[in-house]
Design an enzyme around this catalytic site. Structure first.
Site, PDB file in Angstrom:
ATOM      1  N   SER A  18      -8.607  -8.975   6.745  1.00 10.08           N
ATOM      2  CA  SER A  18      -8.537  -9.860   5.574  1.00 10.08           C
ATOM      3  C   SER A  18      -8.767 -11.334   5.935  1.00 10.08           C
ATOM      4  O   SER A  18      -8.578 -12.215   5.097  1.00 10.08           O
ATOM      5  CB  SER A  18      -7.189  -9.691   4.870  1.00 10.08           C
ATOM      6  OG  SER A  18      -6.146  -9.632   5.807  1.00 10.08           O
ATOM      7  N   ASN A  23      -2.915  -4.673   9.376  1.00 12.99           N
ATOM      8  CA  ASN A  23      -3.923  -4.360  10.401  1.00 12.99           C
ATOM      9  C   ASN A  23      -4.002  -5.459  11.462  1.00 12.99           C
ATOM     10  O   ASN A  23      -4.265  -5.173  12.630  1.00 12.99           O
ATOM     11  CB  ASN A  23      -5.277  -4.057   9.750  1.00 12.99           C
ATOM     12  CG  ASN A  23      -6.024  -5.301   9.334  1.00 12.99           C
ATOM     13  OD1 ASN A  23      -6.755  -5.867  10.125  1.00 12.99           O
ATOM     14  ND2 ASN A  23      -5.820  -5.757   8.106  1.00 12.99           N
ATOM     15  N   GLU A  76       0.838  -1.209   0.000  1.00  9.49           N
ATOM     16  CA  GLU A  76       0.000   0.000   0.000  1.00  9.49           C
ATOM     17  C   GLU A  76       0.870   1.255   0.000  1.00  9.49           C
ATOM     18  O   GLU A  76       0.570   2.239  -0.685  1.00  9.49           O
ATOM     19  CB  GLU A  76      -0.936   0.014   1.225  1.00  9.49           C
ATOM     20  CG  GLU A  76      -1.834   1.248   1.211  1.00  9.49           C
ATOM     21  CD  GLU A  76      -2.609   1.466   2.494  1.00  9.49           C
ATOM     22  OE1 GLU A  76      -3.004   0.474   3.141  1.00  9.49           O
ATOM     23  OE2 GLU A  76      -2.812   2.644   2.852  1.00  9.49           O
TER      24      GLU A  76
HETATM   25  S1  SF4 Z   1     -11.403  -0.839   4.477  1.00 11.75           S
HETATM   26 FE1  SF4 Z   1     -10.163  -2.730   4.485  1.00 11.75          FE
HETATM   27  S2  SF4 Z   1      -9.173  -2.801   2.491  1.00 11.75           S
HETATM   28 FE2  SF4 Z   1      -9.914  -0.714   2.814  1.00 11.75          FE
HETATM   29  S3  SF4 Z   1      -8.197   0.369   3.698  1.00 11.75           S
HETATM   30 FE3  SF4 Z   1      -9.404  -0.421   5.408  1.00 11.75          FE
HETATM   31  S4  SF4 Z   1      -8.484  -2.396   5.898  1.00 11.75           S
HETATM   32 FE4  SF4 Z   1      -7.730  -1.824   3.876  1.00 11.75          FE
END
Ligand code: SF4
Length: 311
Positions: A270, A228, A129
């Site tokens: 995820s 995360n 990212e």
């Molecule tokens: S909503 Fe999910 S995919 Fe989108 S930035 Fe947050 S953790 Fe990442």
């Protein structure tokens, strides 16, 4: 002694992950295998292995995608150089599974760059990212990972146009303290209009804070490369609760549970719910038979799929 499992809500899939997986899933169903995906679509071993078994091929370099194929960008986003390379190839179709909340940060830094801002990004070096976000512009952006990195930034302290953006999946508290130190060093620092850390990261961390008050240990379901998920483990440990990050229930060790009355269970953004079910079954084998829910906040976010895949 009554031994219980406390389940965090929210946990597991966020709207961005749901959308990214659905894009690969629906592309496989509609167009058939193989479907090429640039980088793991989301950082979860179970999800990636499942999609591989169904015909998704995960690649890092666009040169590895054959002509006339279908290509999907992962939820983490891609630098402009990857888009340019992909568009220069004779591909059949390209779908963008970048989370809309990551795309929002991309738009933000392109606007700031156009307005002449120097940008500091807070994030983890090497994370896709971060590479994708920093790669939206070709100059004037600096990465810091910690407060200590601020001291080595080669930017004049009295610079007028300086702004900060962040990776979406950082520790909320740590990021606040880095930003406030940055503001002390660069008084003209412009803060993001809206938080860059996403709602899902914030909510899962809020839930872990509540869990830490009532659990003896915390099991976080998520892969080792999931940013995360790692932050959830760290947060619990910072609050004094021993925490374990696992992909699968089979990794749970009996000695983790000795003398434990309440096991907290959460899952990174995820990690699918089927893995939570596996952990519950495993804990039941160790007599954790009572299940309680602890809700920090309800989530209702949904992101739309590309029109071609909406049927
Ligand atoms: S909503 Fe999910 S995919 Fe989108 S930035 Fe947050 S953790 Fe990442």
């Amino acid at each position: 002694m009554d031994k219980k499992i406390i389940l965090a809500t929210p946990r597991g899939f966020c709207a961005g992950v749901d959308r990214a997986i659905a894009i690969v899933d629906k592309a496989l169903l509609k167009y058939g295998a193989p479907i090429y995906v640039r980088h793991e679509v989301v950082h979860n071993k179970y999800v990636v292995d499942d999609l591989k078994n169904r015909g998704a091929i995960f690649i890092e370099e666009i040169k590895d995608v054959p002509e006339n194929s279908i290509l999907i960008y992962s939820a983490h986003g891609v630098p402009l150089s990857v888009r340019t390379a992909a568009e220069a190839k004779n591909l059949n179709m390209i779908f963008d599974a970048t989370c809309p909340l990551v795309s929002k940060v991309h738009v933000e830094i392109k606007n700031l760059h156009r307005q002449g801002y120097t940008i500091v990004m807070i994030g983890h070096r090497g994370h896709p990212e971060v590479e994708g976000t920093m790669g939206q512009i070709n100059s004037g952006i600096y990465l810091i990972e910690t407060e200590t990195d601020i001291a080595i930034l080669d930017i004049p302290k009295n610079i007028e146009k300086i702004a900060v953006v962040t990776q979406t999946t950082l520790s909320v508290d740590e990021t606040k303290s880095i930003i406030s130190r940055l503001k002390e060093v660069f008084p003209n620092l412009r803060l993001p209009k809206n938080e860059d850390i996403c709602y899902a990261t914030q909510n899962r961390q809020d839930a872990v804070k509540k869990m830490a008050e009532v659990c003896d240990i915390l099991i976080v379901i998520g892969s080792k490369n999931s940013s995360n998920s790692n932050r959830l483990k760290e947060l619990a440990e910072n609050l004094g609760v021993k925490s374990y990050l696992i992909d699968f229930a089979i990794e749970i060790k009996k000695d983790w549970l000795e003398g434990v009355r309440a096991v907290g269970v959460t899952a990174g953004a995820s990690a699918p719910e089927v893995l939570v079910e596996g952990v519950i079954s495993k804990l039941k084998q160790y007599d954790f038979n009572t299940i309680e829910n602890l809700t920090a906040v309800e989530e209702h976010m949904i992101f739309a799929l590309p029109s071609e895949l909406r049927s």
